[in-house]
Design a protein around this motif. Structure first.
Motif, PDB file in Angstrom:
ATOM      1  N   ASP A  54       0.833  -1.215   0.000  1.00 35.28           N
ATOM      2  CA  ASP A  54       0.000   0.000   0.000  1.00 35.28           C
ATOM      3  C   ASP A  54       0.864   1.259   0.000  1.00 35.28           C
ATOM      4  OD1 ASP A  54      -2.293  -1.511   0.022  1.00 35.28           O
ATOM      5  OD2 ASP A  54      -2.722  -1.239   2.157  1.00 35.28           O
ATOM      6  N   VAL A  55       1.900   1.255   0.828  1.00 40.67           N
ATOM      7  CA  VAL A  55       2.771   2.429   0.947  1.00 40.67           C
ATOM      8  C   VAL A  55       3.540   2.655  -0.358  1.00 40.67           C
ATOM      9  CG1 VAL A  55       4.780   3.389   2.142  1.00 40.67           C
ATOM     10  CG2 VAL A  55       2.961   2.279   3.449  1.00 40.67           C
ATOM     11  N   LYS A  56       4.062   1.568  -0.938  1.00 44.95           N
ATOM     12  CA  LYS A  56       4.782   1.694  -2.216  1.00 44.95           C
ATOM     13  C   LYS A  56       3.849   2.176  -3.322  1.00 44.95           C
ATOM     14  CE  LYS A  56       8.328  -1.879  -1.459  1.00 44.95           C
ATOM     15  NZ  LYS A  56       8.796  -3.226  -1.884  1.00 44.95           N
ATOM     16  N   LEU A  57       2.654   1.597  -3.345  1.00 42.01           N
ATOM     17  CA  LEU A  57       1.671   1.977  -4.363  1.00 42.01           C
ATOM     18  C   LEU A  57       1.279   3.442  -4.220  1.00 42.01           C
ATOM     19  CD1 LEU A  57      -0.151   1.134  -6.698  1.00 42.01           C
ATOM     20  CD2 LEU A  57      -1.826   0.317  -5.041  1.00 42.01           C
ATOM     21  N   SER A  58       1.186   3.904  -2.983  1.00 34.56           N
ATOM     22  CA  SER A  58       0.865   5.315  -2.735  1.00 34.56           C
ATOM     23  C   SER A  58       1.926   6.226  -3.335  1.00 34.56           C
ATOM     24  CB  SER A  58       0.754   5.574  -1.229  1.00 34.56           C
ATOM     25  OG  SER A  58       0.613   6.944  -0.964  1.00 34.56           O
ATOM     26  N   ALA A  59       3.201   5.875  -3.095  1.00 36.10           N
ATOM     27  CA  ALA A  59       4.306   6.705  -3.602  1.00 36.10           C
ATOM     28  C   ALA A  59       4.316   6.719  -5.127  1.00 36.10           C
ATOM     29  CB  ALA A  59       5.637   6.178  -3.059  1.00 36.10           C
ATOM     30  N   VAL A  60       4.167   5.534  -5.732  1.00 34.98           N
ATOM     31  CA  VAL A  60       4.182   5.435  -7.197  1.00 34.98           C
ATOM     32  C   VAL A  60       2.991   6.169  -7.807  1.00 34.98           C
ATOM     33  CG1 VAL A  60       3.970   3.832  -9.153  1.00 34.98           C
ATOM     34  CG2 VAL A  60       5.493   3.288  -7.250  1.00 34.98           C
ATOM     35  N   SER A  61       1.815   6.006  -7.204  1.00 34.63           N
ATOM     36  CA  SER A  61       0.606   6.659  -7.717  1.00 34.63           C
ATOM     37  C   SER A  61       0.716   8.178  -7.630  1.00 34.63           C
ATOM     38  CB  SER A  61      -0.629   6.183  -6.940  1.00 34.63           C
ATOM     39  OG  SER A  61      -0.824   4.795  -7.108  1.00 34.63           O
ATOM     40  N   LYS A  62       1.309   8.665  -6.550  1.00 38.41           N
ATOM     41  CA  LYS A  62       1.493  10.107  -6.406  1.00 38.41           C
ATOM     42  C   LYS A  62       2.493  10.626  -7.437  1.00 38.41           C
ATOM     43  CE  LYS A  62       2.296  13.702  -2.949  1.00 38.41           C
ATOM     44  NZ  LYS A  62       2.649  13.997  -1.546  1.00 38.41           N
ATOM     45  N   GLU A  63       3.578   9.881  -7.650  1.00 34.00           N
ATOM     46  CA  GLU A  63       4.560  10.263  -8.669  1.00 34.00           C
ATOM     47  C   GLU A  63       3.934  10.255 -10.056  1.00 34.00           C
ATOM     48  OE1 GLU A  63       7.761   7.551  -8.248  1.00 34.00           O
ATOM     49  OE2 GLU A  63       8.505   8.416  -6.370  1.00 34.00           O
ATOM     50  N   LEU A  64       3.104   9.248 -10.321  1.00 32.85           N
ATOM     51  CA  LEU A  64       2.424   9.153 -11.612  1.00 32.85           C
ATOM     52  C   LEU A  64       1.490  10.337 -11.816  1.00 32.85           C
ATOM     53  CD1 LEU A  64       1.689   7.694 -14.222  1.00 32.85           C
ATOM     54  CD2 LEU A  64       0.105   6.262 -12.907  1.00 32.85           C
ATOM     55  N   ARG A  65       0.783  10.705 -10.761  1.00 33.39           N
ATOM     56  CA  ARG A  65      -0.120  11.864 -10.829  1.00 33.39           C
ATOM     57  C   ARG A  65       0.664  13.138 -11.151  1.00 33.39           C
ATOM     58  NH1 ARG A  65      -5.278  12.962  -8.372  1.00 33.39           N
ATOM     59  NH2 ARG A  65      -5.580  15.184  -7.911  1.00 33.39           N
ATOM     60  N   ASP A  66       1.823  13.302 -10.485  1.00 32.74           N
ATOM     61  CA  ASP A  66       2.673  14.467 -10.738  1.00 32.74           C
ATOM     62  C   ASP A  66       3.190  14.462 -12.178  1.00 32.74           C
ATOM     63  OD1 ASP A  66       2.300  15.259  -8.135  1.00 32.74           O
ATOM     64  OD2 ASP A  66       4.195  14.431  -7.404  1.00 32.74           O
ATOM     65  N   THR A  67       3.597  13.283 -12.651  1.00 33.59           N
ATOM     66  CA  THR A  67       4.103  13.164 -14.023  1.00 33.59           C
ATOM     67  C   THR A  67       3.020  13.514 -15.033  1.00 33.59           C
ATOM     68  OG1 THR A  67       5.663  11.422 -13.356  1.00 33.59           O
ATOM     69  CG2 THR A  67       5.170  11.598 -15.707  1.00 33.59           C
ATOM     70  N   GLN A  68       1.818  13.008 -14.803  1.00 33.85           N
ATOM     71  CA  GLN A  68       0.702  13.300 -15.708  1.00 33.85           C
ATOM     72  C   GLN A  68       0.383  14.792 -15.722  1.00 33.85           C
ATOM     73  OE1 GLN A  68      -2.087  10.555 -13.956  1.00 33.85           O
ATOM     74  NE2 GLN A  68      -1.728   8.989 -15.504  1.00 33.85           N
ATOM     75  N   SER A  69       0.490  15.421 -14.555  1.00 26.84           N
ATOM     76  CA  SER A  69       0.257  16.869 -14.471  1.00 26.84           C
ATOM     77  C   SER A  69       1.315  17.629 -15.273  1.00 26.84           C
ATOM     78  CB  SER A  69       0.280  17.313 -13.004  1.00 26.84           C
ATOM     79  OG  SER A  69       0.138  18.703 -12.898  1.00 26.84           O
ATOM     80  N   LYS A  70       2.576  17.197 -15.159  1.00 26.40           N
ATOM     81  CA  LYS A  70       3.659  17.841 -15.904  1.00 26.40           C
ATOM     82  C   LYS A  70       3.497  17.633 -17.408  1.00 26.40           C
ATOM     83  CE  LYS A  70       7.125  17.537 -12.217  1.00 26.40           C
ATOM     84  NZ  LYS A  70       8.374  16.874 -11.776  1.00 26.40           N
ATOM     85  N   ILE A  71       3.036  16.449 -17.808  1.00 28.43           N
ATOM     86  CA  ILE A  71       2.802  16.171 -19.239  1.00 28.43           C
ATOM     87  C   ILE A  71       1.729  17.118 -19.773  1.00 28.43           C
ATOM     88  CG2 ILE A  71       1.787  14.484 -20.834  1.00 28.43           C
ATOM     89  CD1 ILE A  71       3.310  12.314 -19.308  1.00 28.43           C
TER      90      ILE A  71
END
Length: 369
Positions: A54-71
């Motif tokens: 859960d903790v790893k998935l949270s970090a990856v999902s947040k990073e993915l959200r940030d990446t999508q925002s930057k895209i």
């Protein structure tokens, strides 16, 4: 001046007080986290695995959200730059045509008229006017040449920015692809761990004891938070939720899967909140303005955000895939605080949502419109 310095001093005092309150809150959270860590040491291997995933998935999902925002930002910037390039190219062609027309006229006329004026020794006043006219024409050509040079330089800069943004966008899209693959892998691991946990919970007495323990842990956290918040409640500007009954927006759009007070397990454990069916990754929004007083993983509830709204009112958001806020952050009504998931052992994605007043669970459906 006296009023100005008094206001400045008051603002400084308020700032210092707010920082002291935040430090006090963080100390309580730190103590809670130590207690939670001790409790987690008693978890089964499967429960520990679920927490880690859960903790790893949270970090990856947040990073993915940030990446999508930057895209998205990069694509918008690229569109603006492409528009600028088109406008600069149109301007360049217009300036070239104008300058070409002037140079062609000058070439056809050459110096013949100017030489003729001198050789024919025409009227001096006329000669003066004609010389001034030629000087104006020459200055206009110089200005047009300089304008064209400036446009060409700006066009070159825009093209360089486009190339840079295009390269950055390519790198972001590659990063996004890797993060999506990592997210899918973690979700697959999460599913496998949940299946294993379900097998371990086949013994109903074990499951009942676990649910009661989870509820007690949450209640203990809320009691500790409530006691701390009451100590500096008079200093807060938060006015609570009392005037907003039946007026608050839903934290996430979806249907209600489990209702407040309904049976959770064997008629011995009831739901203290509601579970709202929603898709993974949907934004979870704060129902009202307040301060985040807890943002961590909690057994049985997964990644949990607790927001203090003042006057003894708290709102709780559990089972999240990722947390977007940290302890101490101030949030406005409708501001995203997390994303929907199925952390904490939930079999389906959704949001676990509670409202509490002075530690006691309230029916959330009586508050949201």
């Amino acid at each position: 001046m006296t009023l100005f310095f008094s206001s400045s001093a008051l603002a400084a005092q308020n700032q210092e007080r707010a920082e002291q309150e935040l430090q006090q809150l963080k100390q309580v959270i730190s103590q809670l986290q130590k207690r939670l860590a001790e409790n987690r040491s008693q978890q089964s291997d499967t429960e520990k695995a679920i927490q880690a995933i859960d903790v790893k998935l949270s970090a990856v999902s947040k990073e993915l959200r940030d990446t999508q925002s930057k895209i998205t930002q990069n694509k918008n910037q690229l569109n603006k730059l492409q528009k600028q390039k088109t406008e600069k190219n149109i301007l360049k062609e217009q300036q070239r045509k104008q300058l070409s027309s002037q140079l062609r006229s000058a070439y056809i006329a050459g110096q013949e008229e100017y030489i003729k004026l001198l050789l024919n020794q025409e009227d001096p006043a006329k000669i003066s006017r004609m010389l001034q006219y030629y000087r104006y024409l020459n200055e206009a050509r110089i200005r047009d040449i300089e304008a064209l040079q400036k446009t060409l330089q700006e066009l070159q800069q825009v093209e360089q920015q486009i190339n840079s943004k295009t390269l950055e966008l390519t790198e972001l899209e590659t990063k996004q692809k890797q993060q999506v693959e990592q997210q899918l892998s973690l979700k697959s691991q999460q599913t496998d761990a949940l299946k294993q946990l379900k097998q371990e919970y086949q013994n109903q007495n074990t499951r009942l004891a676990q649910l009661r323990k989870d509820e007690q842990e949450l209640q203990s956290i809320i009691s500790s938070l409530q006691q701390t918040l009451e100590e500096f409640a008079p200093k807060q500007s938060l006015k609570g939720l009392a005037k907003h009954k039946n007026k608050l927006n839903w934290p996430v759009k979806g249907s209600v899967e489990h209702r407040f007070g309904s049976n959770k397990f064997e008629n011995k454990v009831k739901w203290n909140g509601i579970v709202i069916n929603a898709s993974s990754g949907q934004s979870v929004q704060s129902i009202y303005n307040g301060q985040v007083v807890f943002a961590d993983w909690l057994r049985g509830f997964g990644l949990m955000v607790i927001i203090d709204h003042g006057q003894g009112y708290l709102s709780l958001y559990g089972q999240n895939e990722s947390l977007l806020k940290s302890t101490g952050d101030w949030v406005e009504a409708g501001e995203p605080v997390a994303t929907v998931g199925r952390s904490g052992g939930s079999s389906e994605p959704g949001l676990y949502f509670e409202i509490r007043y002075k530690g006691k669970p309230q029916n959330p459906l009586s508050w949201i419109k």
